[in-house]
Design an enzyme around this catalytic site. Structure first.
Site, PDB file in Angstrom:
ATOM      1  N   HIS A 105       8.753  -3.685  -2.748  1.00  0.00           N
ATOM      2  CA  HIS A 105       8.871  -2.185  -3.010  1.00  0.00           C
ATOM      3  C   HIS A 105       7.674  -1.888  -3.762  1.00  0.00           C
ATOM      4  CE1 HIS A 105      13.458  -2.139  -2.986  1.00  0.00           C
ATOM      5  NE2 HIS A 105      12.965  -2.492  -1.756  1.00  0.00           N
ATOM      6  N   SER A 119      11.400  -1.335   3.502  1.00  0.00           N
ATOM      7  CA  SER A 119      11.516  -0.680   2.283  1.00  0.00           C
ATOM      8  C   SER A 119      10.085  -0.773   1.699  1.00  0.00           C
ATOM      9  CB  SER A 119      12.135  -1.561   1.281  1.00  0.00           C
ATOM     10  OG  SER A 119      13.581  -1.448   1.595  1.00  0.00           O
TER      11      SER A 119
END
Length: 165
Positions: free
Chosen positions: A146, A88
């Site tokens: 993230h 991610s």
């Protein structure tokens, strides 16, 4: 423990198939566009830098969370340090770079809902920032990874505009 290689191997490990599929579908779309625009070397540098720095940022954020809890309560937190798996952070670096490169490009959320890239980026980052600050360590989503991955994508975009990448 000296397992520094896990900063890289964690980008290729996923605990759930839906997490793997979401990352791979996003990687296919944004990765191919990045390669077409800037080449394989740029893509690789962005992907691995985003993944590694996103992972390290996540670890730093989580250790800070544990330290702040202990400094306020003098008790060890119930939630141990979080683990990190997935691509991610690397994918967020690619997505953020592409969104900043083409902010008016239409993205299709869940492949049906057209949204301008800039608006989608604000939504994704806002969601992650909210839950990153709200998290008590029990979440299975690495929101901090993230955000740190997105910061790498933004840094690459700024350097790219200046001609440094």
């Amino acid at each position: 423990n000296g397992r520094f290689h896990t900063v890289i191997t964690s980008m290729f490990s996923h605990a759930r198939i839906d997490h793997l599929m979401a990352n791979m579908v996003t990687l296919i779309f944004f990765g191919l566009e990045t390669i077409q625009l800037k080449g394989t070397a740029f893509f690789s540098k962005l992907y691995f830098t985003g993944g590694m720095l996103g992972g390290l940022g996540f670890v730093a954020w989580d250790l800070n969370r544990l330290f702040l809890h202990y400094s306020r309560t003098s008790e060890l937190p119930q939630n141990k340090p979080q683990s990190l798996m997935g691509a991610s952070a690397a994918v967020y670096a690619l997505v953020t770079w592409k969104i900043l490169t083409s902010p008016t490009h239409m993205l299709y959320i869940w492949m049906v809902l057209p949204v301008p890239a800039a608006l989608a980026g604000i939504g994704f980052l806002g969601y992650d920032a909210y839950y990153m600050y709200k998290s008590d360590g029990s979440s299975t989503v690495a929101h901090a990874a993230h955000i740190f991955g997105a910061m790498v994508g933004a840094a690459f975009w700024f350097n790219d505009r200046r001609g440094d990448v």
